[in-house]
Design a protein around this motif. Structure first.
Motif, PDB file in Angstrom:
ATOM      1  N   CYS A 419       0.832  -1.211   0.000  1.00  0.00           N
ATOM      2  CA  CYS A 419       0.000   0.000   0.000  1.00  0.00           C
ATOM      3  C   CYS A 419       0.867   1.262   0.000  1.00  0.00           C
ATOM      4  O   CYS A 419       0.563   2.238  -0.690  1.00  0.00           O
ATOM      5  N   ALA A 420       1.949   1.228   0.779  1.00  0.00           N
ATOM      6  CA  ALA A 420       2.843   2.382   0.833  1.00  0.00           C
ATOM      7  C   ALA A 420       3.498   2.624  -0.524  1.00  0.00           C
ATOM      8  O   ALA A 420       3.596   3.774  -0.987  1.00  0.00           O
ATOM      9  N   MET A 421       3.926   1.548  -1.195  1.00  0.00           N
ATOM     10  CA  MET A 421       4.558   1.685  -2.508  1.00  0.00           C
ATOM     11  C   MET A 421       3.563   2.190  -3.551  1.00  0.00           C
ATOM     12  O   MET A 421       3.895   3.033  -4.383  1.00  0.00           O
ATOM     13  N   ILE A 422       2.322   1.683  -3.495  1.00  0.00           N
ATOM     14  CA  ILE A 422       1.291   2.150  -4.419  1.00  0.00           C
ATOM     15  C   ILE A 422       1.064   3.653  -4.231  1.00  0.00           C
ATOM     16  O   ILE A 422       0.973   4.416  -5.197  1.00  0.00           O
ATOM     17  N   GLY A 423       0.976   4.059  -2.968  1.00  0.00           N
ATOM     18  CA  GLY A 423       0.754   5.471  -2.678  1.00  0.00           C
ATOM     19  C   GLY A 423       1.882   6.350  -3.207  1.00  0.00           C
ATOM     20  O   GLY A 423       1.638   7.389  -3.823  1.00  0.00           O
ATOM     21  N   LEU A 424       3.127   5.928  -3.004  1.00  0.00           N
ATOM     22  CA  LEU A 424       4.278   6.712  -3.449  1.00  0.00           C
ATOM     23  C   LEU A 424       4.328   6.824  -4.965  1.00  0.00           C
ATOM     24  O   LEU A 424       4.597   7.894  -5.520  1.00  0.00           O
ATOM     25  N   VAL A 425       4.061   5.696  -5.665  1.00  0.00           N
ATOM     26  CA  VAL A 425       4.133   5.707  -7.127  1.00  0.00           C
ATOM     27  C   VAL A 425       2.961   6.471  -7.739  1.00  0.00           C
ATOM     28  O   VAL A 425       3.140   7.286  -8.646  1.00  0.00           O
ATOM     29  N   SER A 426       1.747   6.223  -7.248  1.00  0.00           N
ATOM     30  CA  SER A 426       0.560   6.825  -7.860  1.00  0.00           C
ATOM     31  C   SER A 426       0.435   8.319  -7.578  1.00  0.00           C
ATOM     32  O   SER A 426      -0.169   9.052  -8.367  1.00  0.00           O
ATOM     33  N   PHE A 427       1.001   8.783  -6.463  1.00  0.00           N
ATOM     34  CA  PHE A 427       0.934  10.203  -6.146  1.00  0.00           C
ATOM     35  C   PHE A 427       2.231  10.924  -6.534  1.00  0.00           C
ATOM     36  O   PHE A 427       2.551  11.985  -6.005  1.00  0.00           O
ATOM     37  N   GLY A 428       2.953  10.313  -7.488  1.00  0.00           N
ATOM     38  CA  GLY A 428       4.218  10.876  -7.937  1.00  0.00           C
ATOM     39  C   GLY A 428       4.089  11.980  -8.957  1.00  0.00           C
ATOM     40  O   GLY A 428       5.090  12.553  -9.390  1.00  0.00           O
ATOM     41  N   THR A 433       0.124   7.256 -18.863  1.00  0.00           N
ATOM     42  CA  THR A 433       1.099   6.554 -19.700  1.00  0.00           C
ATOM     43  C   THR A 433       2.402   6.328 -18.939  1.00  0.00           C
ATOM     44  O   THR A 433       2.940   5.214 -18.911  1.00  0.00           O
ATOM     45  N   GLU A 434       2.931   7.375 -18.319  1.00  0.00           N
ATOM     46  CA  GLU A 434       4.171   7.261 -17.556  1.00  0.00           C
ATOM     47  C   GLU A 434       3.980   6.367 -16.332  1.00  0.00           C
ATOM     48  O   GLU A 434       4.875   5.592 -15.965  1.00  0.00           O
ATOM     49  N   PHE A 435       2.806   6.443 -15.720  1.00  0.00           N
ATOM     50  CA  PHE A 435       2.494   5.659 -14.521  1.00  0.00           C
ATOM     51  C   PHE A 435       2.572   4.168 -14.818  1.00  0.00           C
ATOM     52  O   PHE A 435       3.270   3.412 -14.125  1.00  0.00           O
ATOM     53  N   PHE A 436       1.864   3.712 -15.864  1.00  0.00           N
ATOM     54  CA  PHE A 436       1.851   2.285 -16.187  1.00  0.00           C
ATOM     55  C   PHE A 436       3.182   1.807 -16.767  1.00  0.00           C
ATOM     56  O   PHE A 436       3.595   0.661 -16.540  1.00  0.00           O
ATOM     57  N   SER A 437       3.854   2.665 -17.510  1.00  0.00           N
ATOM     58  CA  SER A 437       5.180   2.304 -18.018  1.00  0.00           C
ATOM     59  C   SER A 437       6.141   2.062 -16.858  1.00  0.00           C
ATOM     60  O   SER A 437       6.907   1.097 -16.858  1.00  0.00           O
ATOM     61  N   LYS A 438       6.080   2.942 -15.864  1.00  0.00           N
ATOM     62  CA  LYS A 438       6.939   2.803 -14.692  1.00  0.00           C
ATOM     63  C   LYS A 438       6.640   1.510 -13.944  1.00  0.00           C
ATOM     64  O   LYS A 438       7.555   0.761 -13.561  1.00  0.00           O
ATOM     65  N   LEU A 439       5.361   1.201 -13.742  1.00  0.00           N
ATOM     66  CA  LEU A 439       4.975  -0.004 -13.024  1.00  0.00           C
ATOM     67  C   LEU A 439       5.456  -1.266 -13.736  1.00  0.00           C
ATOM     68  O   LEU A 439       5.982  -2.194 -13.115  1.00  0.00           O
ATOM     69  N   ILE A 440       5.281  -1.301 -15.051  1.00  0.00           N
ATOM     70  CA  ILE A 440       5.657  -2.496 -15.808  1.00  0.00           C
ATOM     71  C   ILE A 440       7.171  -2.647 -15.873  1.00  0.00           C
ATOM     72  O   ILE A 440       7.708  -3.761 -15.760  1.00  0.00           O
ATOM     73  N   LEU A 441       7.896  -1.544 -16.034  1.00  0.00           N
ATOM     74  CA  LEU A 441       9.356  -1.602 -16.028  1.00  0.00           C
ATOM     75  C   LEU A 441       9.873  -2.075 -14.671  1.00  0.00           C
ATOM     76  O   LEU A 441      10.793  -2.901 -14.594  1.00  0.00           O
ATOM     77  N   MET A 442       9.285  -1.568 -13.591  1.00  0.00           N
ATOM     78  CA  MET A 442       9.663  -2.007 -12.250  1.00  0.00           C
ATOM     79  C   MET A 442       9.440  -3.509 -12.093  1.00  0.00           C
ATOM     80  O   MET A 442      10.291  -4.225 -11.541  1.00  0.00           O
ATOM     81  N   THR A 443       8.307  -3.987 -12.587  1.00  0.00           N
ATOM     82  CA  THR A 443       7.976  -5.414 -12.470  1.00  0.00           C
ATOM     83  C   THR A 443       8.937  -6.272 -13.271  1.00  0.00           C
ATOM     84  O   THR A 443       9.429  -7.299 -12.779  1.00  0.00           O
ATOM     85  N   ASN A 444       9.211  -5.870 -14.503  1.00  0.00           N
ATOM     86  CA  ASN A 444      10.101  -6.655 -15.361  1.00  0.00           C
ATOM     87  C   ASN A 444      11.496  -6.775 -14.762  1.00  0.00           C
ATOM     88  O   ASN A 444      12.095  -7.856 -14.758  1.00  0.00           O
TER      89      ASN A 444
END
Length: 545
Positions: A419-428, A433-444
């Protein structure tokens, strides 16, 4: 030949077409393999039926091949993704798969999973850090999916992705999806901690539907090609069309090299074969043959799938807009497939759009159910394996306690971290487009780093003569070392290129997020193991005294 005869028999008995019969046969084989997976002998001591070549290939294919990887790869590289899949298959997938097979055969009786593999090959500290990184990759995966799962939900309900217009309490799109993701994590954690595993059985229907999406893509693309008189939506002008990317972000050499992480990620899941070596008939010959044939089928399958995308999707015309991103591109493209089928049959614009919307609904519902089932399982399974596989003394307080088969206390801490990580990334402050690109790159990046730990540990595994190795794909230490080094270098350099690419382009935030997770989780792992070593040292001194 017997495989074809079975398909013909099913077509007659069920009164269905060839594709339908093939799906039924694949389902039966997968079901058989699952039933065989957990038992080697029946109650009366008789050996169960062992896997033959075709069921083995089907098991590997269904474990590795992912539908969403094709539209995402086409979005990033166009036809240019094809040679990189072949490259990754040859230098990563095949050698890495043989390593997993040897591990699985040697440690088939161990309950600690990959922790046991690395602990007996290298040492406890290395094993714990490597396993913790493997677990951490699922933390990143949960951060990604908790925010992106609303895209298939939107497609299932609306027939298209409307998430970019969602807003709660005056928040923007990414912040809204972040809040929904946090609520989703809380819901899943509370539900899963009660042991309601039946939910995953219901949502497994989505997994079957996702598998059928590959058939929809194949048949639909062929129909569109026939209706258009063999004309491709994305034309092949020259040989360069099969190498260069239409995506401006992936036209540089660094961009193309960073794409290798996506290709490697697309081969994830091969670890499952490590547990079925001893259940394979004539493993010494059948298993290598099955792996090689599976690798060829998967590589060719991805190549064909990416090419099929170009039959009905023109990159500049359909994917260049800001509303398309890695999170929703699969749904956008499948909606386009339905639309092109309708137009190909001469139907009106409105009817074609309706067909496209229903295809998007089918894709959305399938993916939503499959992701939901996966989420419930992965909310506790990796954490439980990490706790049960490692020494109990590592875990502080009641964190390592298992209640009703669930690590309930650890799951609560996990939920807080996610939850803390979601909050930090989503409120960045970034757009969708940049949000989902960042999430997928982090996951990969996070999910491919454990491959390096396992491949390097394989060198110690081969050199340790005390480990009994009933199955050996690498007959000599030299070949094993070469394979381990090649795999580690391919994965390592792919991640380096992916990590530094945003920095070179002036986007330091993405680079920081991609390396922050692995660094923080490595430090946590070292801290936990360091405390464990200190406790053991004190305990040994007390015993001596």
């Amino acid at each position: 030949m017997s495989f074809l005869l079975k398909i013909i028999k099913i077509t007659k008995s069920k009164n269905i077409d060839f594709i339908g019969a093939l799906c039924i046969l694949i389902y039966r084989n997968i079901k058989l393999n699952i039933e065989l997976g957990g038992k080697k002998m029946s109650s009366n001591g008789e050996k169960t039926k062992k896997l033959t070549l075709v069921p083995l290939i089907l098991m590997i294919f269904t474990s590795v091949f992912g539908f969403a990887n094709m539209p995402r790869s086409y979005y990033l590289m166009g036809y240019g993704a094809i040679p990189w899949f072949i490259f990754s298959g040859l230098l990563f997938f095949i050698p890495y798969a043989f390593m997993m097979a040897e591990y699985g055969a040697a440690f088939k009786s161990e309950k600690g999973g990959i922790y046991s593999w690395m602990e007996k090959s290298v040492g406890a500290k290395y094993a714990f850090v490597g396993t913790f990184m493997w677990y951490a990759s699922y933390i990143i995966w949960m951060v990604n999916v908790s925010a992106s799962i609303w895209i298939p939900a939107s497609n299932a309900i609306m027939g298209k992705d409307t998430t970019q217009a969602w807003s709660l309490f005056g928040l923007n799109t990414t912040q809204t999806l972040g809040v929904l993701g946090i609520l989703w994590i809380i819901f899943v954690t509370v539900t899963a901690s009660k042991g309601l595993e039946k939910i995953t059985k219901v949502t497994s229907v989505g997994g079957t539907a996702v598998a059928l999406l590959n058939v929809v893509l194949l048949v639909g693309a062929i129909v569109v090609l026939a209706c258009n008189g063999g004309k491709l939506a994305e034309p092949i002008v020259s040989a360069a069309s099969l190498v260069d990317s239409p995506n401006p972000a992936y036209q540089s050499t660094l961009g193309m090299l960073s794409f290798v992480v996506f290709a490697i990620f697309s081969f994830g899941g091969i670890e499952v074969v490590g547990g079925v070596v001893d259940q394979t008939e004539n493993a010494e010959t059948t298993f290598p043959k099955g792996l090689k044939m599976s690798a060829i089928i998967i590589c060719v399958g991805y190549a064909i799938g990416i090419f099929l995308c170009g039959i009905f999707v023109n990159w500049a015309g359909s994917l260049a807009g800001k509303e398309v991103h890695m999170g929703n591109v699969a749904y956008v493209m499948m909606q386009q497939l339905g639309y092109k089928i309708g137009m190909g049959f001469g139907l009106g614009e409105a009817t074609a759009l309706t067909i496209g919307a229903w295809v998007a609904r089918f894709v959305g519902l399938s993916m939503f159910l499959a992701l939901t089932g996966a989420f419930f399982t992965l909310s506790y399974a990796p954490l439980k394996q990490l706790i049960e596989g490692s020494p109990k003394e590592i875990w502080p307080g009641k964190m390592g306690k298992i209640e009703d088969g669930m690590p309930k206390n650890a799951m609560k801490i996990q939920a807080i971290i996610v939850c803390a990580m979601i909050g930090l990334v989503s409120f960045g402050g970034q757009g969708a487009t940049e949000f989902f690109s960042k999430l997928i790159l982090m996951t990969n990046v996070a999910m491919t780093i454990p491959y390096i730990f396992l491949s390097l540990a394989f060198i110690g595994f081969k050199k340790n003569k005390d480990i009994v190795k009933p199955f050996e794909a690498y007959k000599s230490e030299k070949s094993a070392v070469i394979a381990a080094v090649v795999v580690s270098l391919v994965v390592g350099f792919a991640n380096i290129f992916t990590i530094i690419k945003p920095t070179i382009e002036g986007n330091y935030g993405d680079t920081i997020w991609m390396i922050a997770g692995p660094i923080v989780f490595t430090l946590i792992a070292l801290l936990l193991f360091g405390n464990y070593e200190k406790k053991n040292l004190v305990s040994k001194k007390d015993n001596v005294a």
